[in-house]
Enzyme design. Structure first.
Site, PDB file in Angstrom:
ATOM      1  N   THR A 126       0.820  -1.220   0.000  1.00 22.22           N
ATOM      2  CA  THR A 126       0.000   0.000   0.000  1.00 22.22           C
ATOM      3  C   THR A 126       0.852   1.269   0.000  1.00 22.22           C
ATOM      4  OG1 THR A 126      -0.587  -1.041   2.105  1.00 22.22           O
ATOM      5  CG2 THR A 126      -2.353   0.003   0.906  1.00 22.22           C
ATOM      6  N   ARG A 166       8.510  -2.048   1.629  1.00 18.49           N
ATOM      7  CA  ARG A 166       8.986  -1.982   3.008  1.00 18.49           C
ATOM      8  C   ARG A 166       9.556  -3.317   3.422  1.00 18.49           C
ATOM      9  NH1 ARG A 166       4.291   1.165   6.244  1.00 18.49           N
ATOM     10  NH2 ARG A 166       4.354   2.977   4.869  1.00 18.49           N
ATOM     11  N   SER A 226       7.467   4.775   7.160  1.00 19.08           N
ATOM     12  CA  SER A 226       6.387   5.439   7.886  1.00 19.08           C
ATOM     13  C   SER A 226       6.465   5.230   9.392  1.00 19.08           C
ATOM     14  CB  SER A 226       5.053   4.957   7.330  1.00 19.08           C
ATOM     15  OG  SER A 226       4.001   5.685   7.906  1.00 19.08           O
ATOM     16  N   HIS A 227       5.475   4.548   9.935  1.00 13.16           N
ATOM     17  CA  HIS A 227       5.346   4.394  11.385  1.00 13.16           C
ATOM     18  C   HIS A 227       6.052   3.145  11.896  1.00 13.16           C
ATOM     19  CE1 HIS A 227       2.227   2.508   9.063  1.00 13.16           C
ATOM     20  NE2 HIS A 227       2.083   1.613  10.009  1.00 13.16           N
ATOM     21  N   LYS A 250       9.425   4.570  -1.738  1.00 11.23           N
ATOM     22  CA  LYS A 250       8.255   4.630  -2.617  1.00 11.23           C
ATOM     23  C   LYS A 250       8.411   5.735  -3.638  1.00 11.23           C
ATOM     24  CE  LYS A 250       4.961   7.517  -0.116  1.00 11.23           C
ATOM     25  NZ  LYS A 250       3.529   7.668   0.133  1.00 11.23           N
ATOM     26  N   ASP A 272       4.073  10.755  13.013  1.00  8.84           N
ATOM     27  CA  ASP A 272       4.804   9.487  12.890  1.00  8.84           C
ATOM     28  C   ASP A 272       6.152   9.667  12.202  1.00  8.84           C
ATOM     29  OD1 ASP A 272       3.782   9.988  10.343  1.00  8.84           O
ATOM     30  OD2 ASP A 272       3.770   7.864   9.825  1.00  8.84           O
ATOM     31  N   ASP A 277       7.422   9.559   9.174  1.00  4.86           N
ATOM     32  CA  ASP A 277       7.571  10.434   8.007  1.00  4.86           C
ATOM     33  C   ASP A 277       6.626  11.627   8.043  1.00  4.86           C
ATOM     34  OD1 ASP A 277       5.420   8.713   7.694  1.00  4.86           O
ATOM     35  OD2 ASP A 277       5.537   8.743   5.511  1.00  4.86           O
ATOM     36  N   ASP A 300       3.386  12.055   8.220  1.00  4.59           N
ATOM     37  CA  ASP A 300       2.106  12.191   7.517  1.00  4.59           C
ATOM     38  C   ASP A 300       0.913  11.845   8.404  1.00  4.59           C
ATOM     39  OD1 ASP A 300       2.620   9.490   7.549  1.00  4.59           O
ATOM     40  OD2 ASP A 300       2.208   9.150   5.421  1.00  4.59           O
ATOM     41  N   ARG A 301       1.166  11.301   9.596  1.00  2.00           N
ATOM     42  CA  ARG A 301       0.045  10.989  10.488  1.00  2.00           C
ATOM     43  C   ARG A 301      -0.086  12.043  11.580  1.00  2.00           C
ATOM     44  NH1 ARG A 301      -0.436   4.517  11.463  1.00  2.00           N
ATOM     45  NH2 ARG A 301      -0.367   3.933   9.265  1.00  2.00           N
ATOM     46  N   THR A 334      -8.773   1.086   2.068  1.00  2.00           N
ATOM     47  CA  THR A 334      -7.672   1.563   2.900  1.00  2.00           C
ATOM     48  C   THR A 334      -6.447   1.886   2.047  1.00  2.00           C
ATOM     49  OG1 THR A 334      -8.422   0.318   4.806  1.00  2.00           O
ATOM     50  CG2 THR A 334      -6.080   0.814   4.711  1.00  2.00           C
ATOM     51  N   GLU A 352      -8.362   8.846   7.142  1.00  2.00           N
ATOM     52  CA  GLU A 352      -8.429   7.439   7.512  1.00  2.00           C
ATOM     53  C   GLU A 352      -8.419   7.337   9.035  1.00  2.00           C
ATOM     54  OE1 GLU A 352      -6.408   4.518   4.750  1.00  2.00           O
ATOM     55  OE2 GLU A 352      -4.886   6.060   4.932  1.00  2.00           O
ATOM     56  N   GLU A 353      -8.952   6.209   9.509  1.00  2.00           N
ATOM     57  CA  GLU A 353      -8.987   5.987  10.955  1.00  2.00           C
ATOM     58  C   GLU A 353      -7.589   5.838  11.548  1.00  2.00           C
ATOM     59  OE1 GLU A 353      -7.726   2.886  11.828  1.00  2.00           O
ATOM     60  OE2 GLU A 353      -7.550   2.482   9.669  1.00  2.00           O
ATOM     61  N   SER A 354      -6.603   5.554  10.688  1.00  6.97           N
ATOM     62  CA  SER A 354      -5.248   5.279  11.143  1.00  6.97           C
ATOM     63  C   SER A 354      -4.438   6.564  11.327  1.00  6.97           C
ATOM     64  CB  SER A 354      -4.568   4.349  10.142  1.00  6.97           C
ATOM     65  OG  SER A 354      -4.694   4.876   8.831  1.00  6.97           O
ATOM     66  N   LYS A 405      -1.233  12.280   3.043  1.00  8.96           N
ATOM     67  CA  LYS A 405      -1.768  12.750   4.301  1.00  8.96           C
ATOM     68  C   LYS A 405      -0.715  13.633   4.957  1.00  8.96           C
ATOM     69  CE  LYS A 405      -0.835   8.234   6.167  1.00  8.96           C
ATOM     70  NZ  LYS A 405      -1.412   6.914   5.887  1.00  8.96           N
ATOM     71  N   ARG A 454      -6.631  -6.643  11.450  1.00 10.52           N
ATOM     72  CA  ARG A 454      -7.249  -5.456  12.029  1.00 10.52           C
ATOM     73  C   ARG A 454      -8.752  -5.671  12.114  1.00 10.52           C
ATOM     74  NH1 ARG A 454      -2.763  -2.471  12.035  1.00 10.52           N
ATOM     75  NH2 ARG A 454      -1.616  -1.982  10.135  1.00 10.52           N
TER      76      ARG A 454
HETATM   77  C1  G1P Z   1      -2.015   1.204   7.421  1.00 15.70           C
HETATM   78  C2  G1P Z   1      -3.303   1.949   7.723  1.00 15.70           C
HETATM   79  C3  G1P Z   1      -3.788   2.644   6.472  1.00 15.70           C
HETATM   80  C4  G1P Z   1      -2.690   3.559   5.938  1.00 15.70           C
HETATM   81  C5  G1P Z   1      -1.404   2.763   5.742  1.00 15.70           C
HETATM   82  C6  G1P Z   1      -0.254   3.667   5.351  1.00 15.70           C
HETATM   83  O1  G1P Z   1      -2.238   0.239   6.420  1.00 15.70           O
HETATM   84  O2  G1P Z   1      -4.291   1.073   8.213  1.00 15.70           O
HETATM   85  O3  G1P Z   1      -4.947   3.372   6.778  1.00 15.70           O
HETATM   86  O4  G1P Z   1      -3.072   4.140   4.727  1.00 15.70           O
HETATM   87  O5  G1P Z   1      -1.053   2.110   6.957  1.00 15.70           O
HETATM   88  O6  G1P Z   1       0.035   4.611   6.327  1.00 15.70           O
HETATM   89  P1  G1P Z   1      -2.481  -1.315   6.744  1.00 15.70           P
HETATM   90  O7  G1P Z   1      -1.315  -1.776   7.579  1.00 15.70           O
HETATM   91  O8  G1P Z   1      -3.751  -1.372   7.555  1.00 15.70           O
HETATM   92  O9  G1P Z   1      -2.614  -1.959   5.411  1.00 15.70           O
HETATM   93 ZN    ZN Z   2       3.592   7.735   7.820  1.00 17.67          ZN
END
Ligand code: G1P
Ligand code: ZN
Length: 543
Positions: free
Chosen positions: A18, A22, A113-114, A126, A277, A279, A281-282, A344, A363-365, A376, A496
């Site tokens: 996504t 990684r 990212s996180h 990416k 986070d 990078d 973006d959160r 997602t 997004e909820e995340s 984001k 999840r």
């Molecule tokens: C997770 C989050 C999703 C977000 C993605 C990238 O993906 O749930 O909302 O866009 O990280 O930051 P997932 O691990 O659920 O596929």
């Molecule tokens: Zn991130």
């Protein structure tokens, strides 16, 4: 110096997920591993003679090394100009901003990212296209295909260059311009938000604590909050980006940002708390003794956007990922705005934003952003809240409570089961999918199932279809249970479970979330058999 061709062999599994490719750092350190992937990107995007590339990352371990390699490969591919953040640093949103502002061909962002960093942590890469957003699936599929047939790559044999001083260098005819990573981003923020009102807020004694989690948001937050807006020095904590994020997990949820949460729960808590986070973006938004669920945050921003200069003219529409709560849908309905539900992953918002169909999405995340870029944007969300606090004179808690009173409350929670056995996760989902077929109309606990399916999305702009984006069990009263497997984890599988129910009665708006959702949690366990399939009695993280 000259361009050389190096023979190589494919690595299996260089499939971008996504959010890019990684993997563990050790995997990226294998000979030619990064080079193969970068060559596949360049091959897939086609000729780039004289074009501009944006380059930077979140500063995690391997970032500096990867930057030098990519620069030499970009020169070999014919790029004319690279905009590189000083020290190899660029937040994901800043990279998106730069690509758009300078009309770059695209950008390469180095981040996981996180996910944790350091020699034993994760690394990631990416590619973002000229609109500033993540490469669409068609392009990442092409990149993957090329990685599987690769037998050579091209690279300049130039020596490493100085990436820590602002200024220009040349690599085989390609101009490398090292820029301040913050400046252009900060300028964009000052156009969107009422910096004067926020300055006045800080002058009045308002206190904030922003936890940069030793990640890349630190320099942005210090320059913008403390520099431009006059927040007292020390308002940004853990501000210096470290290669291993100080050993922490740079994912801004209440579990990982424990120190920040403790400060916000203390008697002398600042008025406002936030975190971002790896990078940047959160975003995590906190009031005194109060945390805002990301789904609620999106809904509040949508409802109050007219108070912010950049959105004063009104929103074109809103979008949320499928598992995100329907709180924003209620706002959209009340304001007469179109509301879109996407799978997602941020990339699914790109077409809607490019087509001018939505102005705000989330997004909820802990991800929220708008049409100002194609990623984001953590610091943007924090500024949005600061702007609302400044012009309303209200507290975070007040704004959210008033929002619930006006629109009703969507109780919401996500339960993550991390690092479970991949085969067990697959079989759980397969069994659940099968059960979905016969669920409609069934009574489960206090609920009646309206329908159950595996979410399928047809993009309203290009009609592309994405299947199997998460099993959802939707009740007659709108309550929902959603299950899907993470596409970003690097160890085993992550399951999840998302839970949501609407409460219209203001007298019932103040229950503990897990208690409010207990009925749905029990139904989810009964349907999915999480304990049986995974052997786990409890989720790893609850947000
Ligand atoms: C997770 C989050 C999703 C977000 C993605 C990238 O993906 O749930 O909302 O866009 O990280 O930051 P997932 O691990 O659920 O596929
Ligand atoms: Zn991130």
């Amino acid at each position: 110096m000259s361009i050389v061709t190096v023979a190589t062999q494919p690595y299996a599994g260089q499939k971008p997920g996504t959010s890019g490719l990684r993997k563990k750092v050790g995997i990226f350190q294998q000979p030619n591993y990064l080079e193969n992937f970068v060559q596949a990107i360049f091959h897939a995007i086609g000729p780039a003679a004289g074009a501009t590339l944006v380059l930077g990352g979140d500063g995690r371990y391997h970032n500096r090394h990867a930057v030098q390699t990519i620069l030499r490969m970009a020169a070999a591919h014919g790029f004319g100009h690279v905009l590189l953040g000083r020290g190899g640093l660029l937040s994901t949103p800043a990279a998106s901003c730069l690509i758009r502002k300078y009309g770059a061909f695209g950008g390469i962002i180095l981040s996981a990212s996180h996910n944790p960093g350091g020699p034993d942590g994760d690394f990631g890469i990416k590619y973002n296209t000229g609109n500033g957003g993540p490469a669409p699936e068609a392009l990442t599929d092409t990149i993957y295909r090329y990685t599987q047939g690769i037998d050579h790559y091209r690279i300049s044999d130039h020596a490493p260059i100085d990436i820590d001083a602002i200024g220009d260098t040349e690599i085989d005819g390609m101009r490398v311009q090292v820029i301040d990573p913050v400046e252009d981003y900060a300028a964009l923020m000052s156009e969107l938000f009422d910096f004067d009102a926020i300055r006045a807020l800080f002058r009045s004694g308002f206190r904030m604590c922003f936890d940069a989690m030793h990640a890349v948001s630190g320099p942005y937050a210090q320059a913008i909050f403390e520099g431009h807006l006059g927040a007292p020095a020390g308002s940004v904590i853990h501000a210096v980006p470290l290669e291993d994020f100080g050993g922490g997990h740079p994912d801004p949820n209440p579990v990982n940002a424990a120190e920040l949460i403790a400060r916000m729960d203390a008697a002398d808590a600042p008025d406002f708390g936030a975190a971002s986070d790896g990078d940047a973006d959160r975003n995590l938004i906190l009031g005194q003794g109060f945390d805002v669920s990301p789904s609620d945050s999106l809904a509040v921003l949508a409802a109050q956007a007219h108070l912010v200069p950049g959105y004063r003219a009104g929103l074109r529409g809103v979008a949320r990922s499928m598992p995100t709560s329907c709180a924003v849908d209620r706002v959209a309905k009340a304001l007469g705005l179109p509301c879109y539900e996407t799978p997602t992953g941020w990339k699914f918002f790109g077409n809607l934003l490019d087509a001018g169909m939505v102005s705000l999405c989330g997004e909820e995340s802990y991800g929220t952003s708008s049409s100002h870029m194609r990623e984001k944007d953590g610091v943007w969300a924090v500024l949005f809240w600061l702007n609302l606090l400044a012009v309303s004179g209200k507290s975070v808690k007040q704004l959210v409570h008033e929002h619930w009173a006006r629109f009703g409350r969507n109780y919401y929670s996500r339960h993550d089961y991390e690092g479970i056995d991949s085969a067990a996760a697959q079989s759980l989902m397969a069994a659940l999918r099968e059960r979905c077929a016969s669920l409609a109309g069934q009574k489960l606990g206090d609920y009646t199932v309206a329908f159950a399916d595996d979410f399928r999305y047809e993009d309203p702009v290009d009609q592309s279809v994405s299947e199997q984006q998460g099993v959802r069990i939707v009740m007659a009263d709108g309550a929902r249970i959603v299950l899907r497997l993470s596409g970003t984890g690097t160890e085993g599988a992550t399951l999840r479970l998302y839970l949501e129910r609407f409460e219209a009665d203001p007298a019932q708006h103040f229950l503990p979330t897990q208690q409010a959702l207990a009925g749905l949690i029990a139904i989810a366990e009964g349907l999915a058999g999480i304990r049986i399939h995974t052997g786990r009695l409890h989720p790893t993280v609850i947000t």
